[in-house]
Scaffold this motif. Structure first.
Motif, PDB file in Angstrom:
ATOM      1  N   ALA B 210       3.627 -15.001 -25.947  1.00 50.69           N
ATOM      2  CA  ALA B 210       4.878 -14.336 -26.321  1.00 50.69           C
ATOM      3  C   ALA B 210       4.745 -13.764 -27.723  1.00 50.69           C
ATOM      4  CB  ALA B 210       6.019 -15.351 -26.281  1.00 50.69           C
ATOM      5  N   HIS B 211       5.783 -13.056 -28.150  1.00 48.02           N
ATOM      6  CA  HIS B 211       5.774 -12.512 -29.516  1.00 48.02           C
ATOM      7  C   HIS B 211       5.635 -13.609 -30.564  1.00 48.02           C
ATOM      8  CE1 HIS B 211       7.944  -9.300 -27.194  1.00 48.02           C
ATOM      9  NE2 HIS B 211       6.978  -8.618 -27.776  1.00 48.02           N
ATOM     10  N   ASP B 240       3.325  -5.190 -28.225  1.00 45.45           N
ATOM     11  CA  ASP B 240       4.478  -4.486 -28.810  1.00 45.45           C
ATOM     12  C   ASP B 240       5.217  -5.287 -29.878  1.00 45.45           C
ATOM     13  OD1 ASP B 240       5.666  -6.372 -27.215  1.00 45.45           O
ATOM     14  OD2 ASP B 240       7.237  -5.037 -26.505  1.00 45.45           O
ATOM     15  N   THR B 241       4.518  -6.182 -30.569  1.00 49.75           N
ATOM     16  CA  THR B 241       5.202  -6.925 -31.630  1.00 49.75           C
ATOM     17  C   THR B 241       5.431  -6.030 -32.855  1.00 49.75           C
ATOM     18  OG1 THR B 241       4.169  -8.961 -30.872  1.00 49.75           O
ATOM     19  CG2 THR B 241       5.112  -8.996 -33.091  1.00 49.75           C
ATOM     20  N   TYR B 242       4.428  -5.229 -33.201  1.00 55.15           N
ATOM     21  CA  TYR B 242       4.573  -4.307 -34.337  1.00 55.15           C
ATOM     22  C   TYR B 242       4.417  -2.869 -33.820  1.00 55.15           C
ATOM     23  CZ  TYR B 242       3.757  -8.727 -36.813  1.00 55.15           C
ATOM     24  OH  TYR B 242       3.824 -10.022 -37.245  1.00 55.15           O
ATOM     25  N   ASP B 265       6.600  -4.884 -23.393  1.00 54.86           N
ATOM     26  CA  ASP B 265       7.837  -5.639 -23.143  1.00 54.86           C
ATOM     27  C   ASP B 265       9.059  -4.972 -23.753  1.00 54.86           C
ATOM     28  OD1 ASP B 265       9.269  -8.018 -22.252  1.00 54.86           O
ATOM     29  OD2 ASP B 265       9.310  -8.634 -24.362  1.00 54.86           O
ATOM     30  N   SER B 266       8.963  -3.731 -24.196  1.00 52.46           N
ATOM     31  CA  SER B 266      10.127  -3.076 -24.808  1.00 52.46           C
ATOM     32  C   SER B 266       9.883  -1.575 -24.863  1.00 52.46           C
ATOM     33  CB  SER B 266      10.344  -3.610 -26.233  1.00 52.46           C
ATOM     34  OG  SER B 266       9.170  -3.443 -27.006  1.00 52.46           O
ATOM     35  N   GLY B 267      10.949  -0.838 -25.156  1.00 50.72           N
ATOM     36  CA  GLY B 267      10.814   0.593 -25.366  1.00 50.72           C
ATOM     37  C   GLY B 267      10.806   1.388 -24.067  1.00 50.72           C
TER      38      GLY B 267
END
Lengths: 447, 447
Positions: B210-211, B240-242, B265-267
């Motif tokens: 996970a992040h 996708d953490t940074y 996981d985002s965007g």
């Protein structure tokens, strides 16, 4: 209606919870044991980015259950053998898990408390290794129970003092049903149909008969006679299997003026309630109550406010969160130590799922009238309140030991009282049924 | 992604289920023991009056679980002591419960089978006393698991052969999560994040990080290095953490061409999937897969059909039934014997919740092309099919004994195969995502 409340020995076995865990938590554990970062101190925070669409507040629930579950979060032979033979993690990690016992601290909003977007409803501090593997379990409990309690709270507001009975067990998973009954009672429900919830949490359980009982007998009269003979005239008779008027007359004929209640489970409940009430009064049964139970939600309950109804049985909409079956809370690492043991705030940078890093503290800011004005979230250090403001974080676990009073039937009773007090403190707009914004804003105070 | 499938000894303890019961079932039992009607033979039927709004078919799931639960439906000392001290039922009833063991027959749709409005998905025949107290438990299991499988089936259709991973545990009750993972796999999901589901049902479990794992380390590079060192280059790295592009380049730099997968996981998943695919290919990582996991449902999966995505992780929408968290099935007495031991069809007369009385039989009527035309429900006796028609009722319990093959990991595998075959037999319109009517009509044939 026949009802029972358990005052006997309560059941406090710690459930076995360690595999209510996502695979990735154990692989993260393994990789961080490998890098050594597993032993850094870490602060994780549970919060919801938003309330369900249109809701004005949420209700924290499940805290008592999750604290019992942390105690039971141990890896026994069966779990370890499974993880070994499937190769989920390596030997070093298995050895760590075999000795696992949470030794950190947990703080959070008291069960029953209202919460808002970004309220830090639970804070876990320990090593990364110890805290990271609790993620799924803690979220499962809080997301389910808070969703149910948040819906239940609106129903008890709509019922405006008339008792609500939780009877949705059949429409949700059998264990969710027990937790839903518990969450409903936290949010003001008077009782539940669920017997396991009665055993585990000392909740009052109620119920008398279904349509099948009437259909089993050769006539409605025989069924009613059997029920009254067995349970006494104070029972509740279900009067809508055939013709409601005939059933009410038969019920009064058999049970007399001491008939406890009649239950209506179909049709136009508002219209029926009015004429059934008149009929009961004409027959001299002024003390016989009317229970309604047909697919009610908070809106249907509100619509019955002016009808002569004495209590509401709520099923499907309660156990499914009335349109919001999960509270969508997340568990995020917000702070961890560096190589020098100094805490560093951390947060994911992705723009559409922004998280505020840093350890949080929370106050409910109250006006001179005692009503809530804002949710104040201090980042990094406790915000300064004026004298009226109410601190929201309570300690639940200290150095791995449970702080007494939050679990079991005692925890449910405290949560119920907390919910009532918390609700009384919210502005009146919190009690509106129609959609709106959170009733108070959440304000970050950076240190 | 690290994945594991359990081929070791499976766990088959019968769960203790007897208090997953509504209070009124035991009071009905008491009153019917009093009238003597408890000993009449009774046929109860489980069915749904309708599918969730806009759905074209439903999927029966939970059968294996409920059969295990019927075996465990016993009243032990703890349950009896609770019922006695709370006065839920009288001594005669307690004595009956102490000896309780289901001795009747159960038939139903095979787990994984498609169902339609009024399909008789489960039929229980025994004495009224024995069958009436199973109501809540049977419905809880079928309503939850069928809701999840029905949603999952649409997701696997939308994914069109790409693997779906169940990862919604955190958004539902911890035990619902295990059942949801099981139901998802019945309906075609490839794997789950839930470790308890791996242990109990031999499901393949997956996950990596996970992040929080990235944030725990001083840099993304250190986190990726730790993960690859611990789990090998075939692992899946969360990028996708940074900054996604920088993360993909770092990931390839560390893991090389054997990097298993990157996870987004985002965007904007569609846009990202395209340029991340191009970037991976440019870097020579043509075999590195792309996993996407951000709040997907069947519609989002369908929208990603043309994007270069290799698998889908599905969470919240799966475990909440994608808008339909319960299948709303009911358990109704449809036939019972009279004083002469002759079966009499029975049904509630209320107009808005009509039930067709009488024992049911069911066939799926098939056309010359082998595709389903109608659900034929015979009332009172089996309908006559032509040679193609497929009988739908299987026997699960005979004289109180489980028919082998329906429970445990074996039951899940059979259910998965049944689901695939059942779906292949439905008209093509069943596979459409947009709202519509049930894809075949249900036709009653009265005897």
């Amino acid at each position: 209606m026949t009802s029972s409340t358990d005052r006997g020995p309560a059941r406090h076995e710690a459930p076995r919870t360690s595999l209510f865990t996502d695979h990735y938590e154990l692989t993260m554990l393994q990789a961080s044991l490998h890098s050594g970062a597993a032993h850094r101190r870490a602060v994780f925070e549970v919060f919801a980015r938003r309330l369900p669409d249109g809701r004005r507040y949420g209700v924290v629930a499940g805290t008592g259950r999750l604290l019992e579950g942390i105690v039971g979060f141990r890896f026994e032979d069966e779990e370890l053998a499974f993880l070994e033979r499937t190769g989920v993690v390596n030997r070093e990690t298995l050895d760590f898990l075999a000795d696992y016992r949470f030794s950190g601290d947990v703080w959070g909003y008291a069960e029953g408390e209202a919460y808002f977007p970004n309220s830090p409803v639970l804070i876990v501090e320990s090593t990364f290794a110890e805290a990271c593997i609790l993620e799924t379990y803690l979220l499962s409990v809080l997301n389910h129970d808070s969703a149910i309690a948040s819906a239940a709270s609106r129903m008890t507001i709509a019922a405006n003092g008339r008792p609500c009975i939780e009877m949705g067990s059949r429409r949700t998973h059998e264990e969710s049903a027990v937790a839903a009954a518990r969450a409903a009672v936290v949010a003001g429900f008077a009782s539940t149909s669920n017997l396991a919830a009665g055993l585990r949490y000392g909740l009052r359980t109620v119920g008398t008969a279904a349509h099948s009982f009437t259909l089993l007998h050769d006539s409605e009269r025989e069924a009613f006679e059997a029920q009254v003979a067995s349970m006494g005239p104070g029972t509740s008779l279900l009067v809508d299997t055939y013709d409601v008027e005939a059933a009410v007359r038969t019920a009064v004929d058999i049970a007399g003026s001491r008939l406890g209640a009649v239950r209506l489970d179909s049709g136009d409940l508002i219209g029926q309630a009015h004429w059934v009430r008149r009929l009961l009064d004409e027959l001299g049964n002024v003390n016989t109550r009317i229970v309604v139970t047909s697919d009610l939600d908070e809106y249907a309950i509100a619509a019955l406010a002016a009808a002569p109804v004495d209590s509401y049985g709520v099923g499907t909409s309660l156990v499914t969160g009335s349109g919001a079956p999960t509270a969508s809370m997340v568990y995020k690492l917000v702070s961890r130590t560096d190589d020098d043991g100094v805490f560093v705030s951390v947060a994911k940078a992705a723009k559409n799922k922004q998280t505020v890093g840093g350890r949080k503290y929370a106050l409910r800011q109250l006006g001179e009238d005692g009503l809530a004005i804002a949710e104040i979230v201090g980042v990094g250090q406790p915000p300064e309140g004026d004298g009226n403001d109410r601190p929201l974080l309570e300690q639940f676990v200290k150095d791995g030991e449970l702080v007494p009073g939050w679990t079991g039937p005692e925890g449910v009773e405290r949560a119920r009282a907390r919910h009532e007090a918390s609700l009384a403190e919210l502005p009146p707009a919190a009690r509106r049924m129609h959609r709106g914004e959170p009733v108070i804003p959440t304000v970050y105070v950076e240190s």
